[in-house]
Scaffold this motif. Structure first.
Motif, mmCIF file in Angstrom:
data_model
loop_
_atom_site.group_PDB
_atom_site.id
_atom_site.type_symbol
_atom_site.label_atom_id
_atom_site.label_comp_id
_atom_site.label_asym_id
_atom_site.label_seq_id
_atom_site.Cartn_x
_atom_site.Cartn_y
_atom_site.Cartn_z
ATOM 1 N N ILE A 103 0.833 -1.198 0.000
ATOM 2 C CA ILE A 103 0.000 0.000 0.000
ATOM 3 C C ILE A 103 0.872 1.254 0.000
ATOM 4 O O ILE A 103 0.383 2.356 0.166
ATOM 5 N N GLU A 117 -3.157 -2.677 -7.382
ATOM 6 C CA GLU A 117 -3.007 -2.601 -5.922
ATOM 7 C C GLU A 117 -4.172 -3.339 -5.268
ATOM 8 O O GLU A 117 -5.261 -2.796 -5.116
ATOM 9 N N HIS A 119 -4.651 -4.240 -2.245
ATOM 10 C CA HIS A 119 -5.059 -3.769 -0.925
ATOM 11 C C HIS A 119 -5.153 -2.247 -0.851
ATOM 12 O O HIS A 119 -5.135 -1.673 0.234
ATOM 13 N N GLY A 120 -5.247 -1.619 -2.028
ATOM 14 C CA GLY A 120 -5.428 -0.167 -2.066
ATOM 15 C C GLY A 120 -4.130 0.582 -1.837
ATOM 16 O O GLY A 120 -3.036 0.024 -1.963
ATOM 17 N N THR A 121 -4.258 1.866 -1.511
ATOM 18 C CA THR A 121 -3.061 2.698 -1.313
ATOM 19 C C THR A 121 -3.192 3.562 -0.062
ATOM 20 O O THR A 121 -4.249 4.133 0.203
ATOM 21 N N ALA A 122 -2.090 3.641 0.665
ATOM 22 C CA ALA A 122 -2.062 4.492 1.856
ATOM 23 C C ALA A 122 -1.688 5.926 1.497
ATOM 24 O O ALA A 122 -1.601 6.782 2.365
ATOM 25 N N HIS A 161 -8.341 5.697 5.232
ATOM 26 C CA HIS A 161 -7.320 5.499 4.202
ATOM 27 C C HIS A 161 -7.871 4.583 3.112
ATOM 28 O O HIS A 161 -8.659 3.682 3.392
ATOM 29 N N THR A 163 -7.084 2.066 1.830
ATOM 30 C CA THR A 163 -6.501 0.722 1.907
ATOM 31 C C THR A 163 -7.600 -0.230 2.341
ATOM 32 O O THR A 163 -8.609 0.204 2.908
#
Ligand code: NAD
Ligand code: ZN
Length: 260
Positions: A103, A117, A119-122, A161, A163
């Motif tokens: 992330i 991605e 698990h998404g992005t922080a 977030h 994520t």
């Protein structure tokens, strides 16, 4: 001579649809701790479940407090030789792209364009109601000034977030695309992941079952080691630098004269 690295270089040189799959281990050499190693995130903090976050205002504060701490770990982190190798291999047409559980955004900072991605992005904060995305740094600054969980500027909704928290579903379109890359892969490089978090860890299995060669590079054993064509329990950066130096000229690159 390193026979294992030579094999990977040979496979990668011949692959037409190579996919790289990465976990937190790819970023430890950039100074970002992974989850499960000693000193990793879980030895210090308890993860907050998505459900808990949505209904409990104390959990929301605790979540933002934790994020403020972890943000410091990666805000100034820089891509390492592994991230850079993947970006270069993509530009050279050697790999289709990177599927990542990370992330931290370091693949994109290194120059990778095709990044899924899981698990998404922080690096972003999103509104849970309307989906508007905000720069994470700006929202964290707001939290630190007010000690209140930032609300969405557009609709007043609760933000978090961007994520995937435990208990939260993975983005369907990203997962679907990752599954099709895995199914179509002829070479699948799983790097720096303990391969225990599903559904992400199902992707190497899907690739292998669909006919890909599977290579695992990870310091510790993983549950998928017995399925792999090659397992390297070594430091990632040095391995990839080695593979990179052994690769034949990139497709489309100017052929160097062999004349003596
Ligand atoms: P994990 O912590 O479970 O496993 C990382 C693995 O990498 C470990 O088995 C460790 O032995 C290995 N490793 C670490 N450094 C290495 C190195 N230099 N060379 C070789 N091997 C090395 O990580 P995971 O499988 O990605 O776990 C999943 C979760 O962790 C994901 O959900 C991800 O979102 C999250 N996470 C992400 C980050 C990040 O974005 N950088 C950091 C921590 C956790
Ligand atoms: Zn909103």
């Amino acid at each position: 001579m390193d026979a294992d690295l030579e094999r990977i270089a040979e496979w990668l040189g011949r692959a037409e649809r190579c996919v790289v799959f990465t976990g937190a281990g790819v970023s430890t050499e950039s100074g970002i701790p992974d989850f499960r190693s000693a000193g990793g995130v879980w030895s210090r903090t308890k993860p907050i479940l998505f459900d808990e976050y949505c209904r409990d205002s104390q959990a929301q504060i605790e979540y933002w407090r934790q994020r403020a701490e972890t943000h410091l770990q990666f805000a100034d982190a820089e891509p390492n030789s592994a991230h850079r190798a993947f970006a270069r291999w993509e530009a050279e047409g050697r790999i289709r792209g990177v599927i990542t559980q990370n992330i931290d955004g370091l693949h994109q900072i290194a120059g990778s364009r095709q990044v899924l991605e899981l698990h998404g992005t922080a690096r972003k904060v999103g509104c849970l109601d309307c989906g508007t995305l905000y720069d994470a740094q700006a929202m964290l600054a707001r939290f630190q000034q007010t000690q209140a969980v930032p609300r969405c500027d557009r609709c007043g909704g609760l933000t978090k977030h961007a994520t995937i928290s435990f208990g939260q579903a993975l983005p369907v379109d990203v997962l679907r695309q990752a599954m099709s890359w895995s199914r179509e892969a002829d070479l699948f490089l799983a790097i720096g992941s303990s391969l225990v978090v599903t559904p992400a860890a199902d992707l190497p299995v899907l690739a292998k079952e669909s006919g890909a060669r599977l290579v695992i590079i990870n310091r510790e054993p993983t549950p998928l080691d017995s399925l792999a064509d090659l397992v390297l329990r070594r430091a990632i950066g040095a391995c990839l630098e080695g593979v990179d130096s052994l690769l034949p000229a990139a497709p489309g690159a100017t052929v160097r004269s062999e004349a003596s």
